[in-house]
Design a protein around this motif. Structure first.
Motif, PDB file in Angstrom:
ATOM      1  N   TYR A  23     -28.901  38.057  22.684  1.00  0.00           N
ATOM      2  CA  TYR A  23     -27.642  38.453  23.168  1.00  0.00           C
ATOM      3  C   TYR A  23     -26.764  37.293  23.993  1.00  0.00           C
ATOM      4  O   TYR A  23     -25.460  36.924  24.111  1.00  0.00           O
ATOM      5  CB  TYR A  23     -27.903  39.839  23.592  1.00  0.00           C
ATOM      6  CG  TYR A  23     -25.684  39.984  23.078  1.00  0.00           C
ATOM      7  CD1 TYR A  23     -26.058  40.622  24.520  1.00  0.00           C
ATOM      8  CD2 TYR A  23     -25.087  40.799  22.638  1.00  0.00           C
ATOM      9  CE1 TYR A  23     -24.687  41.351  25.132  1.00  0.00           C
ATOM     10  CE2 TYR A  23     -23.781  41.066  22.045  1.00  0.00           C
ATOM     11  CZ  TYR A  23     -23.790  41.702  23.927  1.00  0.00           C
ATOM     12  OH  TYR A  23     -22.216  41.931  24.288  1.00  0.00           O
ATOM     13  N   PHE A  24     -27.332  37.214  24.860  1.00  0.00           N
ATOM     14  CA  PHE A  24     -26.514  36.320  26.605  1.00  0.00           C
ATOM     15  C   PHE A  24     -26.281  35.169  25.792  1.00  0.00           C
ATOM     16  O   PHE A  24     -25.383  34.846  26.143  1.00  0.00           O
ATOM     17  CB  PHE A  24     -27.360  36.600  27.732  1.00  0.00           C
ATOM     18  CG  PHE A  24     -26.954  37.941  28.405  1.00  0.00           C
ATOM     19  CD1 PHE A  24     -25.821  38.223  28.707  1.00  0.00           C
ATOM     20  CD2 PHE A  24     -27.751  38.867  28.237  1.00  0.00           C
ATOM     21  CE1 PHE A  24     -26.113  39.508  29.539  1.00  0.00           C
ATOM     22  CE2 PHE A  24     -27.829  40.371  28.672  1.00  0.00           C
ATOM     23  CZ  PHE A  24     -26.273  40.965  29.470  1.00  0.00           C
ATOM     24  N   VAL A  25     -26.961  34.486  25.463  1.00  0.00           N
ATOM     25  CA  VAL A  25     -26.892  33.484  25.280  1.00  0.00           C
ATOM     26  C   VAL A  25     -26.416  33.005  23.650  1.00  0.00           C
ATOM     27  O   VAL A  25     -25.560  32.379  24.253  1.00  0.00           O
ATOM     28  CB  VAL A  25     -28.817  32.482  24.335  1.00  0.00           C
ATOM     29  CG1 VAL A  25     -28.515  31.211  23.436  1.00  0.00           C
ATOM     30  CG2 VAL A  25     -29.545  32.438  25.595  1.00  0.00           C
ATOM     31  N   ASN A  26     -26.042  33.895  23.172  1.00  0.00           N
ATOM     32  CA  ASN A  26     -24.525  33.910  21.883  1.00  0.00           C
ATOM     33  C   ASN A  26     -23.449  33.951  22.301  1.00  0.00           C
ATOM     34  O   ASN A  26     -22.393  33.323  22.446  1.00  0.00           O
ATOM     35  CB  ASN A  26     -25.165  34.741  20.579  1.00  0.00           C
ATOM     36  CG  ASN A  26     -26.276  34.616  19.766  1.00  0.00           C
ATOM     37  OD1 ASN A  26     -26.694  32.798  19.717  1.00  0.00           O
ATOM     38  ND2 ASN A  26     -27.048  34.994  19.076  1.00  0.00           N
ATOM     39  N   GLN A  27     -23.570  35.508  24.065  1.00  0.00           N
ATOM     40  CA  GLN A  27     -22.218  35.223  24.355  1.00  0.00           C
ATOM     41  C   GLN A  27     -21.693  33.953  24.940  1.00  0.00           C
ATOM     42  O   GLN A  27     -20.973  33.186  25.082  1.00  0.00           O
ATOM     43  CB  GLN A  27     -22.494  36.616  25.094  1.00  0.00           C
ATOM     44  CG  GLN A  27     -22.415  37.645  24.363  1.00  0.00           C
ATOM     45  CD  GLN A  27     -20.993  37.858  23.833  1.00  0.00           C
ATOM     46  OE1 GLN A  27     -20.981  37.901  23.197  1.00  0.00           O
ATOM     47  NE2 GLN A  27     -20.538  38.334  24.497  1.00  0.00           N
ATOM     48  N   LYS A  28     -22.984  34.030  25.107  1.00  0.00           N
ATOM     49  CA  LYS A  28     -22.657  32.239  26.741  1.00  0.00           C
ATOM     50  C   LYS A  28     -21.960  30.878  25.466  1.00  0.00           C
ATOM     51  O   LYS A  28     -20.995  30.280  26.036  1.00  0.00           O
ATOM     52  CB  LYS A  28     -23.844  31.765  26.913  1.00  0.00           C
ATOM     53  CG  LYS A  28     -23.896  31.302  28.216  1.00  0.00           C
ATOM     54  CD  LYS A  28     -25.306  30.311  29.367  1.00  0.00           C
ATOM     55  CE  LYS A  28     -24.782  28.979  29.502  1.00  0.00           C
ATOM     56  NZ  LYS A  28     -26.150  28.814  30.898  1.00  0.00           N
ATOM     57  N   ALA A  29     -22.519  30.952  24.313  1.00  0.00           N
ATOM     58  CA  ALA A  29     -22.123  29.776  23.092  1.00  0.00           C
ATOM     59  C   ALA A  29     -21.341  29.645  22.855  1.00  0.00           C
ATOM     60  O   ALA A  29     -19.798  29.105  22.444  1.00  0.00           O
ATOM     61  CB  ALA A  29     -23.376  29.622  22.591  1.00  0.00           C
ATOM     62  N   ASP A  30     -20.290  31.355  23.297  1.00  0.00           N
ATOM     63  CA  ASP A  30     -18.891  31.567  22.176  1.00  0.00           C
ATOM     64  C   ASP A  30     -17.664  31.553  23.418  1.00  0.00           C
ATOM     65  O   ASP A  30     -16.808  31.381  23.191  1.00  0.00           O
ATOM     66  CB  ASP A  30     -19.411  33.110  21.508  1.00  0.00           C
ATOM     67  CG  ASP A  30     -20.507  32.832  20.428  1.00  0.00           C
ATOM     68  OD1 ASP A  30     -20.063  31.925  19.654  1.00  0.00           O
ATOM     69  OD2 ASP A  30     -20.617  34.277  20.314  1.00  0.00           O
TER      70      ASP A  30
END
Length: 312
Positions: free
Chosen positions: A127-134
């Motif tokens: 979840y945090f990786v996707n948030q960081k990528a966005d």
């Protein structure tokens, strides 16, 4: 009439059945059925037949036979077989748990708990990786301006030594060079990055290349709700070229497999395995001079901005 007989008779009458009908269904003689309803069990051949007849009668009129026998067991004596079985209760086997079985159960419980905790950690990390990528603030501040330096005008002095005099040659007037293409981040509306393309008055070329695998590619004129020019999954090796004579909306499904350039100027699309939406807006007014300016989506200036700022 016994309570059991009354119950059976009531159930039979509710179904609209006669004793003849029940006799036809159960194959039990009518006089036995009458004896069961009246409670005169002496007419029946024995206790075993009584229980069997009552069960068949219950099935014929839609009653639960086991429940009826349990409720009215005071009227229906147990058969000889049931009495023998009840006299000798079955011996329950003792439950033996060995140490090895306890260890196996504890080990299985521990494995299940640790697996659950690891699953939670993995879900939170994804979840945090996707948030960081966005996050748009992490887009690289890459200079995407194709800087072109005009060639300095050359002078060819023509010297003549005749009579010791020198005749200067005429100096050609340098022609003004076209300003290089600049692609400047202007704003972010929703998930769409807006870029201004300069100089004005020049027909710029937009090129989209797909490399490394198929990618969804969508191009619309004007805006994201404008007329669709292309909307398909482009195969590997595809290339599309468009004239930037109006605002152009571009949406690619895989930014890491797509390359978007304007007059050869690479646009930073994040280069990640996700979608990227941009809109290219041709600049209005007159074109600038040779200086260029470039801004990344976080509005920070890159090297060489001072010259472009003065010319804008």
């Amino acid at each position: 009439m016994s309570d059991l007989g009354a119950l059976l008779r009531k159930a039979r009458e509710e179904r609209g059945l006669t004793l003849d009908d029940v006799q036809e269904i159960t194959k039990i003689r009518k006089r036995y059925l009458e004896a069961i309803e009246s409670g005169d069990h002496s007419v029946l051949p024995g206790t075993f037949y009584l229980r069997a007849f009552v069960k068949n009668y219950c099935d014929a009129v839609g009653l639960d036979a086991d429940e009826v026998l349990r409720l009215y067991q005071h009227e229906i004596p147990a058969s000889v077989t049931d009495q023998i079985v009840e006299a000798v209760p079955a011996r329950q086997p003792k439950r033996v748990r060995t140490r090895s079985s306890e260890r196996i159960s504890k080990l299985g419980f521990n494995i299940m708990m640790w697996s659950f905790l690891i699953l939670i950690v993995v879900v939170v990390w994804v979840y945090f990786v996707n948030q960081k990528a966005d996050d748009p603030d992490e887009i690289d501040n890459t200079n995407i301006t194709d800087q072109a330096s005009p060639a300095p005008p050359t002078q060819s002095p023509n010297s003549s030594n005749d009579g010791g005099t020198t005749t200067p040659s005429a100096t050609p007037t340098p022609t003004p060079s076209q300003s290089p293409t600049t692609v400047t981040f202007s704003s972010k509306v929703g998930k769409v990055d807006h870029y201004d393309v300069a100089p004005a008055g020049v027909l710029h070329k937009v090129e989209i290349k797909i490399s490394g695998g198929p990618s969804w590619t969508e191009v619309r004129s004007g805006s994201s709700s404008g007329k669709a020019i292309i909307s398909e999954t482009a195969p590997d090796g595809s290339a599309f070229t468009y004239d930037l004579d109006q605002p152009l909306y571009i949406n690619v499904g895989r930014a890491d497999l797509s390359s978007i350039t304007v007059d050869g100027v690479q646009i930073n699309d994040g280069d990640r395995a996700g979608s990227k939406k941009i809109q290219l807006n041709p600049a209005e007014g007159t074109g600038g001079t040779e200086g260029t300016s470039t801004q990344s989506p976080d509005n920070s200036s890159t090297p060489g901005d001072s010259a472009g700022t003065e010319n804008q």
